[in-house]
Write a protein that holds these residues in place. Structure first.
Motif, PDB file in Angstrom:
ATOM      1  N   LEU A  22       0.854  -1.187   0.000  1.00  0.00           N
ATOM      2  CA  LEU A  22       0.000   0.000   0.000  1.00  0.00           C
ATOM      3  C   LEU A  22       0.890   1.237   0.000  1.00  0.00           C
ATOM      4  N   ARG A  80       1.632   3.288  -9.399  1.00  0.00           N
ATOM      5  CA  ARG A  80       0.360   3.127  -8.706  1.00  0.00           C
ATOM      6  C   ARG A  80      -0.429   1.913  -9.167  1.00  0.00           C
ATOM      7  N   ASP A  81      -0.583   1.803 -10.479  1.00  0.00           N
ATOM      8  CA  ASP A  81      -1.387   0.705 -11.013  1.00  0.00           C
ATOM      9  C   ASP A  81      -0.690  -0.638 -10.841  1.00  0.00           C
ATOM     10  N   SER A 101      -1.305  -1.775  -7.421  1.00  0.00           N
ATOM     11  CA  SER A 101      -2.654  -2.351  -7.323  1.00  0.00           C
ATOM     12  C   SER A 101      -2.642  -3.788  -7.797  1.00  0.00           C
ATOM     13  N   GLU A 102      -1.952  -4.007  -8.900  1.00  0.00           N
ATOM     14  CA  GLU A 102      -1.922  -5.337  -9.475  1.00  0.00           C
ATOM     15  C   GLU A 102      -1.220  -6.328  -8.540  1.00  0.00           C
ATOM     16  N   ARG A 124      -0.933  -6.070  -5.251  1.00  0.00           N
ATOM     17  CA  ARG A 124      -1.835  -6.314  -4.122  1.00  0.00           C
ATOM     18  C   ARG A 124      -2.914  -7.307  -4.508  1.00  0.00           C
ATOM     19  N   ASN A 125      -3.446  -7.098  -5.707  1.00  0.00           N
ATOM     20  CA  ASN A 125      -4.554  -7.925  -6.170  1.00  0.00           C
ATOM     21  C   ASN A 125      -4.170  -9.401  -6.249  1.00  0.00           C
TER      22      ASN A 125
END
Lengths: 432, 236
Positions: free
Chosen positions: B58, B78-79, B82-83, B85-86
């Protein structure tokens, strides 16, 4: 993430705040509704005008004998002050045309020959007066018109029985008439068939001059509006009418209809030149040539301006509505900060969040737009019905309105959605 | 075998270059191997939340390297974060963080939605995981219709759907009574036995002591890193 998921999410979020969503939509509803209402009324009005013009013949060219230098023809009388009005009256002497000032049968014959390739119909139409014919307990009323045979073409009459007037009828001065089916039932009783009237005669008088006319044809009366007229038009040859009723020979107005494909402007110019030559030396009278087409055009222009004005007001309403949507989306983003944080933690990318909120804004606007269209069509149609126009809702306007409201959603939803998309996931997760 | 978490010299400083510059983590080295169940314990202010944010991708460290399951997250945007983390992190939060007005089933499907899993597979997988945590009967209930323990079980199911490298649990029993806490901890122990790698962040020494490996954090430094004898990964 598929769009359908975003739509589902947005609908869920709106369902949770139904009243708020509705209030937010109000600006959009009013804006879109106003535009659609005015367009519906406007289109219905122009539709009605067009219809009327088509039945009257918008392309008909009217030739009429008018007084030369008629000052009233060129000024808007209402715009003048009292002094100017008085001056007009003092300097203008109205005169009625002498027989020598009118169009003659020879002129028309000559004109008809010269313009045969462009002319579909040449109609002379003189009002001879209203008539009443009684047959025992039956009574028929009509407007007696002296016409030329082309009247049938110009007025698009549909014959139910017999024939229309011919050139011979006029040349021989025959006392014949073509009446409407309505006239037949009025005169012979409601069971009378159009064919029953053929060859029968009826008596009447015009301004004290007795007249007996033989029915040679029956045309179908076209109902216009809701009320049944008590009197319909009765046609007789104009030459017979002039002779039998001792009218001055000559015609003050005639109506021309061009063949398909004839340009009306040059045709009118040539017609003006043709008849004008007869009046070059006439000190008092000349001919004017006009067509309804131009009147229709100027009316359309007025309508366009009106639509533009209303649209400007609607645009302001939509702007305010759009700002309302933006405001509520900001609230929604703030309220759901934590949810946004969770979604980001679970792997939602910025543009997924962006899209989610834009879709929500678009759906608010879309629903608002649809309600607005429905409301606008309803109000506009009601207005058209009240004003007695045929209702003509505009499909392209509805489509454009809905698309436009969606565009408002994208435009005003973008900023709040971007704010949501750029939230820091840690801050968002910690948000209480 | 490669480590799942490999941290070297992690420093986290807030407000870099400003007057109120504040260094929270002062150089953390941490290695977590597959199948470990690690508790990171520390009092408030010890820097454990900051460390959790970095482990969970994060947040990014100010200095140091962090390789998560073979991915160097230092350079990620950023993206990309996210990926990561996902796919690699399964979060379990203290306050559950289920999405409101959304059924348990839909909540569990969410990480798969962001990963682009087709609808039919999502549904089957979510149902399977809800069954695994004993929430199959209530899968069409909304969070407001569930008790705290039930919510946390749904959240655990959600954390597992994308088969993450690490289950990252932040005070998962903090909002639960002792009985439901026990229940939730039992689920973690079950998952550990099945081979899941779990990092548990807590302030409770008692809870940490249940775990085979306990890392104690104080003032932004690792104070102790203890492995219990007889646990499966004691050899490392």
């Amino acid at each position: 993430m598929p769009l359908s998921e975003n739509v589902r999410l947005a609908l869920g979020s709106l369902r949770a705040n139904k009243l708020r969503a509705l209030l937010t939509m109000l600006g959009i509803i009013i804006g879109i509704g106003a535009v659609i209402a005015i367009i519906t009324v406007g289109d219905s009005l122009s539709g009605s005008v067009e219809q009327e013009m088509a039945s009257l013949g918008a392309r008909d060219v009217t030739v009429s004998v008018t007084q030369k230098d008629d000052p009233f023809a060129n000024v808007n009388f209402d715009e003048l002050d009292a002094g100017e009005q008085d001056a007009l009256f003092e300097n203008f002497e109205y005169r009625s045309p002498e027989p020598s000032d009118l169009l003659t049968g020879e002129m028309l014959e000559d004109y008809r020959e010269k313009f045969a390739d462009q002319l579909k119909a040449l109609v002379v139409r003189e009002e001879l007066g209203s008539i009443t014919a009684t047959n025992g307990r039956f009574k028929a009323e009509g407007q007696l018109l002296g016409v030329s045979p082309d009247q049938a073409v110009q007025a698009k009459l549909q014959l139910l029985a017999g024939r229309f007037l011919t050139d011979r009828d006029g040349a021989d001065g025959r006392a014949v008439a073509v009446v409407s089916d309505r006239f037949v039932t009025q005169y012979f009783g409601s069971r009378a068939k159009p064919a029953d009237a053929l060859g029968k005669s009826f008596r009447t008088d015009v301004n004290g001059i007795p007249l007996r006319l033989y029915i040679v044809g029956v045309y179908q009366h076209k109902q216009e509006g809701r009320s049944k007229p008590t009197s319909t038009e009765v046609y007789m040859p104009v030459d017979s009418g002039v002779r039998l009723l001792q009218r001055t020979p000559g015609y003050q107005t005639l109506t021309l209809q061009t063949k398909d494909g004839v340009e009306s402007k040059p045709f009118m110019e040539r017609t003006r030149a043709y008849f004008g030559s007869y009046y070059a030396r006439n000190p008092y009278f000349t001919v004017s040539v006009s067509s309804l087409e131009e009147a229709v055009k100027s009316m359309d222009k007025v309508m366009q301006n009106m639509k533009l004005g209303i649209s400007a007001i609607a645009a302001i309403s939509l702007l305010v509505g759009g700002i309302g949507v933006m405001n509520i989306m900001m609230v929604s983003v703030t309220e759901r900060t934590r949810e946004i944080g969770v979604r980001m933690a679970l792997g939602a990318k910025s543009r997924v969040i962006l899209l989610q909120f834009i879709v929500e804004a678009v759906i608010i606007c879309l629903i608002g737009g649809l309600i607005g269209v429905v409301l606008g069509v309803a109000v506009g149609s009601a207005g058209a019905v009240v004003m007695n126009y045929p209702v003509r809702p505009s499909v392209p306007a509805a489509v454009v309105a809905v698309a436009f409201s969606m565009a408002i959603g994208v435009f005003f939803g973008y900023y709040p959605a971007r704010r949501a998309a750029l939230l820091d996931p840690i801050e968002a997760l910690r948000y209480e | 075998m490669k480590p799942l978490i490999e941290m070297r010299g992690i420093v986290k400083t807030y407000n870099v270059g400003k007057e109120n510059e504040l260094e929270i983590l002062h150089g953390i080295d941490l290695t977590v191997w597959p199948g470990e169940f690690v508790a990171i314990v520390g009092e408030s202010g010890s820097g454990k939340s900051t460390l959790m944010n970095i482990i969970g991708v994060l947040d990014k460290p100010t200095q140091g390297t962090y390789v998560l399951d073979g991915t160097d997250v230092r350079t990620a945007g950023r993206d990309q974060m996210s990926e990561v983390r996902n796919r690699k992190i399964g979060f379990v939060f203290q306050n559950f963080n289920l999405i409101a007005r959304t059924t348990a089933q839909r909540n569990v499907e969410l990480p798969m939605l962001y990963a682009g899993v087709p609808a039919r597979d999502r549904e089957a997988r979510a149902t399977q995981l809800l069954r695994r945590v004993g929430m199959e009967q209530r899968r069409f209930h909304q969070p407001s219709e569930l008790s705290g323990g039930q919510k946390q079980r749904v959240a655990i199911a959600r954390s597992l759907v994308n088969d993450p490298a690490i289950l990252l649990a932040d005070e998962p029993t903090g909002a639960l009574d002792s009985q439901t806490s026990r229940h939730v901890m039992d689920i973690f122990h079950d998952l550990h036995r099945q081979g899941k790698t779990i990092v548990l962040i807590t302030h409770s020494r008692e809870l940490a002591d249940e775990c085979p490996r306990v890392i104690t954090l104080r003032d932004g430094r690792i104070l102790a890193d203890q492995r219990k004898e007889g646990t499966s990964h004691a050899a490392f």
